[in-house]
Design a protein around this motif. Structure first.
Motif, mmCIF file in Angstrom:
data_model
loop_
_atom_site.group_PDB
_atom_site.id
_atom_site.type_symbol
_atom_site.label_atom_id
_atom_site.label_comp_id
_atom_site.label_asym_id
_atom_site.label_seq_id
_atom_site.Cartn_x
_atom_site.Cartn_y
_atom_site.Cartn_z
ATOM 1 N N ALA A 3 -53.000 -21.165 -15.814
ATOM 2 C CA ALA A 3 -52.002 -20.106 -15.852
ATOM 3 C C ALA A 3 -52.180 -19.302 -17.133
ATOM 4 O O ALA A 3 -52.746 -19.769 -18.116
ATOM 5 N N ALA A 4 -51.697 -18.089 -17.109
ATOM 6 C CA ALA A 4 -51.799 -17.238 -18.289
ATOM 7 C C ALA A 4 -50.994 -17.856 -19.427
ATOM 8 O O ALA A 4 -49.887 -18.348 -19.241
ATOM 9 N N ALA A 5 -51.567 -17.816 -20.617
ATOM 10 C CA ALA A 5 -50.920 -18.419 -21.776
ATOM 11 C C ALA A 5 -49.746 -17.547 -22.220
ATOM 12 O O ALA A 5 -49.823 -16.330 -22.232
ATOM 13 N N THR A 6 -48.657 -18.201 -22.570
ATOM 14 C CA THR A 6 -47.494 -17.498 -23.086
ATOM 15 C C THR A 6 -47.253 -17.928 -24.523
ATOM 16 O O THR A 6 -47.744 -18.974 -24.963
ATOM 17 N N LYS A 7 -46.495 -17.147 -25.244
ATOM 18 C CA LYS A 7 -46.187 -17.501 -26.631
ATOM 19 C C LYS A 7 -45.267 -18.717 -26.635
ATOM 20 O O LYS A 7 -44.308 -18.782 -25.870
ATOM 21 N N PRO A 8 -45.544 -19.691 -27.502
ATOM 22 C CA PRO A 8 -44.647 -20.842 -27.588
ATOM 23 C C PRO A 8 -43.294 -20.408 -28.168
ATOM 24 O O PRO A 8 -43.235 -19.579 -29.063
ATOM 25 N N SER A 9 -42.250 -20.979 -27.649
ATOM 26 C CA SER A 9 -40.913 -20.642 -28.121
ATOM 27 C C SER A 9 -40.335 -21.821 -28.902
ATOM 28 O O SER A 9 -40.941 -22.889 -29.005
ATOM 29 N N ALA A 10 -39.153 -21.617 -29.448
ATOM 30 C CA ALA A 10 -38.477 -22.685 -30.185
ATOM 31 C C ALA A 10 -38.136 -23.839 -29.239
ATOM 32 O O ALA A 10 -38.158 -25.005 -29.634
ATOM 33 N N ARG A 11 -37.833 -23.517 -27.993
ATOM 34 C CA ARG A 11 -37.525 -24.556 -27.011
ATOM 35 C C ARG A 11 -38.736 -25.449 -26.783
ATOM 36 O O ARG A 11 -38.610 -26.672 -26.682
ATOM 37 N N ASP A 12 -39.930 -24.851 -26.696
ATOM 38 C CA ASP A 12 -41.149 -25.634 -26.512
ATOM 39 C C ASP A 12 -41.376 -26.569 -27.696
ATOM 40 O O ASP A 12 -41.764 -27.728 -27.532
ATOM 41 N N ALA A 13 -41.140 -26.055 -28.899
ATOM 42 C CA ALA A 13 -41.317 -26.878 -30.099
ATOM 43 C C ALA A 13 -40.317 -28.029 -30.127
ATOM 44 O O ALA A 13 -40.663 -29.160 -30.500
ATOM 45 N N LEU A 14 -39.080 -27.769 -29.718
ATOM 46 C CA LEU A 14 -38.060 -28.813 -29.693
ATOM 47 C C LEU A 14 -38.420 -29.907 -28.695
ATOM 48 O O LEU A 14 -38.349 -31.102 -29.000
ATOM 49 N N VAL A 15 -38.822 -29.511 -27.504
ATOM 50 C CA VAL A 15 -39.178 -30.492 -26.476
ATOM 51 C C VAL A 15 -40.384 -31.310 -26.921
ATOM 52 O O VAL A 15 -40.418 -32.538 -26.768
ATOM 53 N N THR A 16 -41.381 -30.652 -27.500
ATOM 54 C CA THR A 16 -42.560 -31.379 -27.978
ATOM 55 C C THR A 16 -42.183 -32.359 -29.081
ATOM 56 O O THR A 16 -42.640 -33.503 -29.105
ATOM 57 N N GLY A 17 -41.333 -31.920 -29.999
ATOM 58 C CA GLY A 17 -40.886 -32.802 -31.074
ATOM 59 C C GLY A 17 -40.152 -34.014 -30.540
ATOM 60 O O GLY A 17 -40.357 -35.142 -31.003
ATOM 61 N N LEU A 18 -39.280 -33.799 -29.548
ATOM 62 C CA LEU A 18 -38.545 -34.931 -28.971
ATOM 63 C C LEU A 18 -39.476 -35.888 -28.236
ATOM 64 O O LEU A 18 -39.294 -37.104 -28.296
ATOM 65 N N LEU A 19 -40.479 -35.350 -27.569
ATOM 66 C CA LEU A 19 -41.421 -36.212 -26.853
ATOM 67 C C LEU A 19 -42.246 -37.054 -27.812
ATOM 68 O O LEU A 19 -42.725 -38.134 -27.450
ATOM 69 N N ILE B 35 -41.107 -37.853 -31.188
ATOM 70 C CA ILE B 35 -40.250 -38.655 -32.063
ATOM 71 C C ILE B 35 -39.488 -39.741 -31.297
ATOM 72 O O ILE B 35 -39.327 -40.851 -31.797
ATOM 73 N N TYR B 36 -39.033 -39.439 -30.086
ATOM 74 C CA TYR B 36 -38.228 -40.415 -29.348
ATOM 75 C C TYR B 36 -38.956 -41.749 -29.135
ATOM 76 O O TYR B 36 -38.371 -42.808 -29.387
ATOM 77 N N PRO B 37 -40.219 -41.759 -28.695
ATOM 78 C CA PRO B 37 -40.883 -43.067 -28.542
ATOM 79 C C PRO B 37 -41.044 -43.811 -29.869
ATOM 80 O O PRO B 37 -40.965 -45.043 -29.901
ATOM 81 N N VAL C 265 -39.238 -48.527 -33.054
ATOM 82 C CA VAL C 265 -38.598 -49.110 -34.243
ATOM 83 C C VAL C 265 -37.329 -49.850 -33.834
ATOM 84 O O VAL C 265 -37.063 -50.958 -34.322
ATOM 85 N N ALA C 266 -36.544 -49.271 -32.951
ATOM 86 C CA ALA C 266 -35.315 -49.933 -32.498
ATOM 87 C C ALA C 266 -35.631 -51.234 -31.770
ATOM 88 O O ALA C 266 -34.921 -52.235 -31.945
ATOM 89 N N ALA C 267 -36.685 -51.256 -30.964
ATOM 90 C CA ALA C 267 -37.062 -52.480 -30.263
ATOM 91 C C ALA C 267 -37.508 -53.562 -31.240
ATOM 92 O O ALA C 267 -37.170 -54.750 -31.074
ATOM 93 N N ILE C 268 -38.239 -53.162 -32.267
ATOM 94 C CA ILE C 268 -38.679 -54.145 -33.270
ATOM 95 C C ILE C 268 -37.478 -54.692 -34.026
ATOM 96 O O ILE C 268 -37.368 -55.913 -34.240
#
Length: 75
Positions: free
Chosen positions: A35-51, A53-55, A60-63
Motif C-alpha cells: 500500500a502507499a506509504a503514509t506519514k506516521p502519526s502520533a497515534r501510530d507512535a503511541l500504539v507502537t510504544g504500547l506494543l 512496552i506492555y510485554p 517484569v510483573a510475572a517475575i
C-alpha cells in the motif's frame, strides 16, 4: 497412465513465441503490504510504544509475582 513421451509429444503445453511481448503486470499491487506509504502519526507512535512496552512490563510483573509466591511458601 501418462508417460513422459505422452506429455512431450502431446499438445498439453504451448510456449509463447519470442516476438510476442510479455504479459502486462497488474495495475493494482497484490496484497496489503504494498500500500502507499503514509506519514506516521502520533497515534501510530503511541500504539507502537504500547506494543513494545506492555510485554516488558508484563514480563517484569510475572517475575515479581513468581518471586513473591516463591517467598510466600516458606513462611
Amino acid at each position: 497412465m501418462t508417460t513422459a513421451e505422452d506429455i512431450i509429444e502431446g499438445e498439453t503445453a504451448r510456449l509463447r513465441p519470442a516476438g510476442v511481448p510479455a504479459l502486462k503486470p497488474a495495475q493494482q499491487p497484490a496484497g496489503p503490504f504494498e500500500a502507499a506509504a503514509t506519514k506516521p502519526s502520533a497515534r501510530d507512535a503511541l500504539v507502537t510504544g504500547l506494543l513494545v512496552i506492555y510485554p516488558a512490563f508484563a514480563a517484569v510483573a510475572a517475575i515479581l509475582a513468581g518471586v513473591f509466591l516463591a517467598g510466600a511458601g516458606s513462611v
